[in-house]
Enzyme design. Sequence first.
Site, short mmCIF file in Angstrom:
data_model
loop_
_atom_site.label_atom_id
_atom_site.label_comp_id
_atom_site.label_asym_id
_atom_site.label_seq_id
_atom_site.Cartn_x
_atom_site.Cartn_y
_atom_site.Cartn_z
N SER A 1 0.83 -1.20 0.00
CA SER A 1 0.00 0.00 0.00
C SER A 1 0.88 1.26 0.00
CB SER A 1 -0.95 -0.03 1.20
OG SER A 1 -1.95 0.94 1.08
N ASP B 1 -9.23 -5.67 -5.50
CA ASP B 1 -8.79 -4.53 -4.70
C ASP B 1 -9.54 -3.28 -5.15
OD1 ASP B 1 -7.44 -2.50 -3.36
OD2 ASP B 1 -5.48 -3.41 -3.64
N HIS C 1 -7.45 -5.59 -0.94
CA HIS C 1 -6.30 -4.81 -0.47
C HIS C 1 -5.68 -5.37 0.80
CE1 HIS C 1 -4.04 -1.10 -1.02
NE2 HIS C 1 -4.08 -0.88 0.28
#
Length: 416
Positions: A180, A356, A388
């Site tokens: 991320s 995601d 995610h």
Amino acid sequence: MKSVFLLVVPLMFALFFTPHIQRNTCRSHFSYFNIFFSNDCYYNPDLDDDILGIIKRHVGVHETHEVQTHDGYLLTLFRIPRQNPKGVIFFQHGLYTDARIWVSQYNESVAFFFWRAGYDVWLGNTRGNYFCKKHVSLNPTEAAFWNFTFHEIGYYDNHASIEYVKRQTSGSKMIYMGHSMGGTSGMVYASTRDKEAADSVKMMIVMAPTTHIHLTCTSVLKYLLFISYNLQEIVSFADPLFRLNRQDAWYVKSATFLATHFPCKKCVLFILHLFAGFSRDDLEPDLINMYIRAHGSEIPFKMVYHYYQTYISDGMFRRYDHGEASNIELYGTKESTPYPLENIKVPVYIVHGENDNIDCPTANEKLYKTLPKNSTVYGKLKIEGFNHLDFLSGHYRNEKVYSKILQLLDDINLKQ
């Protein structure tokens, strides 16, 4: 009535101090409704321990290091050392979390997975998180302490940490792995310090890197970014220190407590899915409380604004927009300038999830096509059904992601 009271109170007191009450983890979502008595539930000490205690319990060896960035922040790094390692690997966490996220899967934690595979493991932390509240001249109670975004994390934090690890490991070129925001800052570092990155990093593995989030990504997160960005004055008034998720705030402590002890874990997962996307893999029931506890690090509003600027520019990965006058002074142009991804010299391996909703597949495709050809020599990896969060706590994370990464690293080592 009095006799009933005299019987009930001692019974409740005795119940409180029985081993049942210590149970904090269950192997199924439904068992959390009966956590004190279900044979499917147990006490896991990792949930109540700090990161060093967790590493010591499962591995036995660890080191703590402190690094100073060029702009004065003091960062804490954790190391799980390995004698005669296959290589050195540096992990960088995402938004709202810290190095604990890499050891939040008990004995099957990501950090331990790579350590047992033969790697010297380093866990990074970024300014402002739980382990990095120090600066040579600023205090976390000052707004100036929180004047940063993922740009400073990439340009200063990653640079200082990577150069430090390189010195500590006798000049070894390392593997960088970021999830991320850890991927976002990794791309900032590799593009703005391209020569240093090429000298210090062997390969960059970015999982769901959130560099080109745009209008077609469907996460609820985009609406929160919109609200935060357009209500800056109100939000800033609510917290004059210009940061989100203050760890000492009653609402943060209450939310963490409620999420951890709330028995309907499927409800918690539903909320997470609104942000991260639907998952066929899903967070493992016995990891969900660890996942909640591993989050809670503070971030500045400026970080939110920077991500929102990416979103409203339809996924343009660029430096922070300070306004026309300041942009001309800082960048020489009226608008903020894009990050020079074309300068990246390090091989980049993008790993992303099909489901995601934060860093959707089209955003990752945009990043992949922007990178120079010499940086995409190993291709990319798309994980079907992953959202995610599955890279951290999905049931098949090791099988679908990390085993394949290890195989790629072994193949690369054999060829060199």
